[in-house]
Design a protein around this motif. Sequence first.
Motif, PDB file in Angstrom:
ATOM      1  N   ARG A 149      31.846  50.914  38.434  1.00 12.51           N
ATOM      2  CA  ARG A 149      32.971  51.446  37.680  1.00 12.51           C
ATOM      3  C   ARG A 149      33.567  50.573  36.762  1.00 12.51           C
ATOM      4  NH1 ARG A 149      36.108  54.459  36.062  1.00 12.51           N
ATOM      5  NH2 ARG A 149      37.778  55.317  36.963  1.00 12.51           N
ATOM      6  N   ALA A 150      33.341  49.127  36.875  1.00 14.61           N
ATOM      7  CA  ALA A 150      33.931  48.246  35.685  1.00 14.61           C
ATOM      8  C   ALA A 150      33.156  48.615  34.383  1.00 14.61           C
ATOM      9  CB  ALA A 150      33.492  46.834  36.278  1.00 14.61           C
ATOM     10  N   LEU A 151      31.953  48.714  34.409  1.00 16.25           N
ATOM     11  CA  LEU A 151      31.262  49.101  33.147  1.00 16.25           C
ATOM     12  C   LEU A 151      31.817  50.444  32.619  1.00 16.25           C
ATOM     13  CD1 LEU A 151      27.586  48.240  33.946  1.00 16.25           C
ATOM     14  CD2 LEU A 151      29.101  47.039  32.489  1.00 16.25           C
ATOM     15  N   GLU A 152      32.007  51.406  33.350  1.00  9.40           N
ATOM     16  CA  GLU A 152      32.531  52.476  32.836  1.00  9.40           C
ATOM     17  C   GLU A 152      33.879  52.338  32.468  1.00  9.40           C
ATOM     18  OE1 GLU A 152      30.619  55.533  36.564  1.00  9.40           O
ATOM     19  OE2 GLU A 152      32.914  55.026  36.538  1.00  9.40           O
ATOM     20  N   ILE A 153      34.852  51.623  32.892  1.00  3.38           N
ATOM     21  CA  ILE A 153      36.014  51.216  32.312  1.00  3.38           C
ATOM     22  C   ILE A 153      35.991  50.600  30.972  1.00  3.38           C
ATOM     23  CG2 ILE A 153      38.136  50.028  32.620  1.00  3.38           C
ATOM     24  CD1 ILE A 153      37.970  50.721  35.645  1.00  3.38           C
ATOM     25  N   GLY A 154      34.839  49.851  30.801  1.00  5.56           N
ATOM     26  CA  GLY A 154      34.857  49.118  29.521  1.00  5.56           C
ATOM     27  C   GLY A 154      34.816  47.558  30.012  1.00  5.56           C
ATOM     28  N   ALA A 155      34.975  47.174  31.204  1.00  9.02           N
ATOM     29  CA  ALA A 155      35.001  45.713  31.452  1.00  9.02           C
ATOM     30  C   ALA A 155      33.671  45.081  31.701  1.00  9.02           C
ATOM     31  CB  ALA A 155      35.734  45.667  32.673  1.00  9.02           C
ATOM     32  N   THR A 156      33.026  45.015  30.393  1.00  8.40           N
ATOM     33  CA  THR A 156      31.583  44.353  30.337  1.00  8.40           C
ATOM     34  C   THR A 156      31.222  42.880  30.813  1.00  8.40           C
ATOM     35  OG1 THR A 156      31.822  43.846  27.777  1.00  8.40           O
ATOM     36  CG2 THR A 156      31.159  46.156  28.560  1.00  8.40           C
ATOM     37  N   GLN A 157      32.357  42.223  30.839  1.00  8.59           N
ATOM     38  CA  GLN A 157      32.180  40.694  31.029  1.00  8.59           C
ATOM     39  C   GLN A 157      32.534  40.568  32.572  1.00  8.59           C
ATOM     40  OE1 GLN A 157      30.727  38.607  29.003  1.00  8.59           O
ATOM     41  NE2 GLN A 157      30.575  40.581  27.656  1.00  8.59           N
ATOM     42  N   THR A 158      32.698  41.602  33.649  1.00  7.73           N
ATOM     43  CA  THR A 158      32.945  41.414  34.792  1.00  7.73           C
ATOM     44  C   THR A 158      31.760  41.583  35.448  1.00  7.73           C
ATOM     45  OG1 THR A 158      35.395  42.121  34.325  1.00  7.73           O
ATOM     46  CG2 THR A 158      34.389  42.763  36.571  1.00  7.73           C
ATOM     47  N   HIS A 159      31.760  40.775  36.743  1.00  2.00           N
ATOM     48  CA  HIS A 159      30.657  41.012  37.601  1.00  2.00           C
ATOM     49  C   HIS A 159      31.316  40.591  39.176  1.00  2.00           C
ATOM     50  CE1 HIS A 159      26.990  39.794  40.017  1.00  2.00           C
ATOM     51  NE2 HIS A 159      26.599  41.025  39.572  1.00  2.00           N
ATOM     52  N   PHE A 160      31.194  41.593  40.170  1.00  2.00           N
ATOM     53  CA  PHE A 160      31.633  41.434  41.277  1.00  2.00           C
ATOM     54  C   PHE A 160      30.377  40.946  42.264  1.00  2.00           C
ATOM     55  CE2 PHE A 160      34.860  44.317  39.544  1.00  2.00           C
ATOM     56  CZ  PHE A 160      36.015  43.384  39.496  1.00  2.00           C
ATOM     57  N   VAL A 161      30.945  40.259  43.108  1.00  2.00           N
ATOM     58  CA  VAL A 161      29.892  39.967  44.302  1.00  2.00           C
ATOM     59  C   VAL A 161      30.344  40.203  45.733  1.00  2.00           C
ATOM     60  CG1 VAL A 161      28.395  37.912  45.450  1.00  2.00           C
ATOM     61  CG2 VAL A 161      28.989  37.998  42.862  1.00  2.00           C
ATOM     62  N   ASN A 162      31.710  40.298  45.825  1.00  2.00           N
ATOM     63  CA  ASN A 162      32.301  40.616  47.247  1.00  2.00           C
ATOM     64  C   ASN A 162      33.510  41.601  46.670  1.00  2.00           C
ATOM     65  OD1 ASN A 162      34.863  39.158  47.197  1.00  2.00           O
ATOM     66  ND2 ASN A 162      33.417  37.476  47.004  1.00  2.00           N
ATOM     67  N   PRO A 163      34.237  42.418  47.813  1.00  3.21           N
ATOM     68  CA  PRO A 163      35.230  43.293  47.526  1.00  3.21           C
ATOM     69  C   PRO A 163      36.622  42.543  47.761  1.00  3.21           C
ATOM     70  CG  PRO A 163      34.289  43.671  49.785  1.00  3.21           C
ATOM     71  CD  PRO A 163      33.478  42.645  49.061  1.00  3.21           C
ATOM     72  N   SER A 164      36.716  41.213  48.073  1.00  5.61           N
ATOM     73  CA  SER A 164      37.867  40.627  48.447  1.00  5.61           C
ATOM     74  C   SER A 164      38.355  39.636  47.363  1.00  5.61           C
ATOM     75  CB  SER A 164      37.756  39.817  49.884  1.00  5.61           C
ATOM     76  OG  SER A 164      36.817  38.935  49.543  1.00  5.61           O
ATOM     77  N   GLY A 165      37.487  39.006  46.711  1.00  7.97           N
ATOM     78  CA  GLY A 165      37.727  37.888  45.699  1.00  7.97           C
ATOM     79  C   GLY A 165      37.626  36.427  46.235  1.00  7.97           C
ATOM     80  N   LEU A 166      37.133  36.340  47.172  1.00  3.38           N
ATOM     81  CA  LEU A 166      36.710  35.123  47.908  1.00  3.38           C
ATOM     82  C   LEU A 166      35.655  34.265  46.995  1.00  3.38           C
ATOM     83  CD1 LEU A 166      36.806  35.550  51.771  1.00  3.38           C
ATOM     84  CD2 LEU A 166      38.600  34.609  50.477  1.00  3.38           C
ATOM     85  N   THR A 167      35.764  32.999  46.829  1.00  2.71           N
ATOM     86  CA  THR A 167      34.730  32.301  45.803  1.00  2.71           C
ATOM     87  C   THR A 167      33.452  32.554  46.238  1.00  2.71           C
ATOM     88  OG1 THR A 167      36.550  30.849  45.602  1.00  2.71           O
ATOM     89  CG2 THR A 167      34.294  30.054  44.740  1.00  2.71           C
ATOM     90  N   GLU A 168      32.664  33.120  45.047  1.00  3.87           N
ATOM     91  CA  GLU A 168      31.135  33.263  45.236  1.00  3.87           C
ATOM     92  C   GLU A 168      30.697  32.887  43.682  1.00  3.87           C
ATOM     93  OE1 GLU A 168      28.899  35.757  48.069  1.00  3.87           O
ATOM     94  OE2 GLU A 168      30.789  36.709  48.438  1.00  3.87           O
ATOM     95  N   LYS A 169      29.494  32.479  43.852  1.00  5.87           N
ATOM     96  CA  LYS A 169      28.887  32.164  42.376  1.00  5.87           C
ATOM     97  C   LYS A 169      28.672  33.674  41.827  1.00  5.87           C
ATOM     98  CE  LYS A 169      24.928  29.902  40.158  1.00  5.87           C
ATOM     99  NZ  LYS A 169      23.521  29.213  40.184  1.00  5.87           N
ATOM    100  N   GLY A 170      29.130  33.771  40.362  1.00  4.60           N
ATOM    101  CA  GLY A 170      28.763  35.003  39.681  1.00  4.60           C
ATOM    102  C   GLY A 170      29.811  36.057  39.875  1.00  4.60           C
ATOM    103  N   HIS A 171      30.842  35.662  40.599  1.00  2.35           N
ATOM    104  CA  HIS A 171      32.046  36.713  40.856  1.00  2.35           C
ATOM    105  C   HIS A 171      33.116  36.251  39.793  1.00  2.35           C
ATOM    106  CE1 HIS A 171      34.321  39.438  43.520  1.00  2.35           C
ATOM    107  NE2 HIS A 171      35.404  38.870  43.169  1.00  2.35           N
ATOM    108  N   VAL A 172      32.954  36.958  38.904  1.00  2.00           N
ATOM    109  CA  VAL A 172      33.880  36.749  37.451  1.00  2.00           C
ATOM    110  C   VAL A 172      34.472  37.797  37.057  1.00  2.00           C
ATOM    111  CG1 VAL A 172      32.719  34.329  37.148  1.00  2.00           C
ATOM    112  CG2 VAL A 172      31.903  36.469  36.307  1.00  2.00           C
ATOM    113  N   THR A 173      35.445  37.678  36.167  1.00  2.10           N
ATOM    114  CA  THR A 173      36.108  38.707  35.024  1.00  2.10           C
ATOM    115  C   THR A 173      36.624  37.932  34.231  1.00  2.10           C
ATOM    116  OG1 THR A 173      37.422  40.461  35.132  1.00  2.10           O
ATOM    117  CG2 THR A 173      38.124  38.628  36.096  1.00  2.10           C
ATOM    118  N   THR A 174      37.314  38.581  33.247  1.00  3.89           N
ATOM    119  CA  THR A 174      38.237  37.920  31.961  1.00  3.89           C
ATOM    120  C   THR A 174      39.667  38.553  32.015  1.00  3.89           C
ATOM    121  OG1 THR A 174      37.636  39.420  30.575  1.00  3.89           O
ATOM    122  CG2 THR A 174      35.838  37.704  30.717  1.00  3.89           C
TER     123      THR A 174
END
Length: 420
Positions: A149-174
């Motif tokens: 869904r992030a890619l569909e929106i155009g959020a190309t620099q975003t990568h989710f690793v979990n649904p809550s936002g707790l700190t994990e490597k690679g869980h980033v946005t801008t």
Amino acid sequence: MKFIMVILLALSMVLSNSPATYAEDKPTGLEPLPQVRGEGAYLIDVQSGQTLFSKNPNEQLAPASTTKIMTGLLAFERGNLNDIVTVSSTMLNSKLVYGTQVYLEPGEKMSLQDLLYAMLLNSANDAAVTVAEHIGGDVQSFVDLMNQRALEIGATQTHFVNPSGLTEKGHVTTAHDLALIARVAYQNPLFAQYVRTKSHGISRSKPDLPTQMVNENKLLWQDSDVDGIKTGYTSAAENCLVASMTKDGRQLIGVILKSPGREIYTDMQNLFDYGYTNYADKILKPAGSVLSTVMVNNEPVDLKIDRPIYLTQNLADQTPSSLTLKVIPSAGKLTTIKEGQEVAQMEVYDGSTLLDTLTLKAARTIIPQPPIKSSNPNYLSWLVGITLTGVLFLVLFRRKIDAERRSRRRILLTRRRESN
């Protein structure tokens, strides 16, 4: 003489100290660029999609619980609020579920509606995981949906690793991507209703468990023009805030990531003040405008937009802004069309940045008419048929007569020879 010299000196001092602002061309009363202490920041005009302010807009940062904006969006798009969800044993996984919680227990049943209140208002991480399992089947499948869904929106620099936002490597946005996600999410009426709710009670099957969900967004309580969206905090992400304000017919969404302290609320308020003071919206194309045509059975059909296209103008900039409109036609040739049918799309660009995509709809109906069948007989065809039949009969009749005559002549000749 001395008196005249004093008068001239006084006039000289007055003229030399005239304020410089009178010679400036820029309008007075505009706000200076806001000083935002967060690592990344973004301010977007919701109607136009145009950027009003940015600071390190493309730097990848941890989003903390602002991640739940995407989790909520998918739940509203794919789920049924009346669904009764059974909490799984995943709640016992301390690596996936910790931090802010409403202390869901395995086997507990709760409506999806109440889970979303717990997640979006109280920022409950256990509610986010339960929502993810209900919508996606399991956490990883839901995370895949988040990234898609992030890619569909155009959020190309975003990568989710979990649904809550707790700190994990690679869980980033801008800051830029999060503004895009928030803008799309807020266009969902149910999402908008939830994130502007200050508090809401939920039902629990056991006593002594949290039931009153209180929105963590302090601005929502301080300013009546603020109408959402989501806060976030982890030690790695620091303070994060996505907020929406609607005033004077305009809606702005601001994002601040990795802010060191509670000044994040003051900085967000300064962002909004800057956006409302320095910019104004105008309608570039009103709803109902004809922006293209399509040929259907050799007839032109106007294509219209059903919502306006806005342009945001910087009041301090004397150069008028402009947007580029690009029609994306539908594939294939149309033979029929109905009024209101979605026929093509209109993409709105600010330079090379895609701001919005609108649907172009047919202004009228065209349905091919079937061939007209005449109720009157075709006399000409009938007459031609009768004539041809008559001619053929005469030809055959004439041939028969000629054959009989020849036969008679042969008989007469034969008799004459025999008599001789």
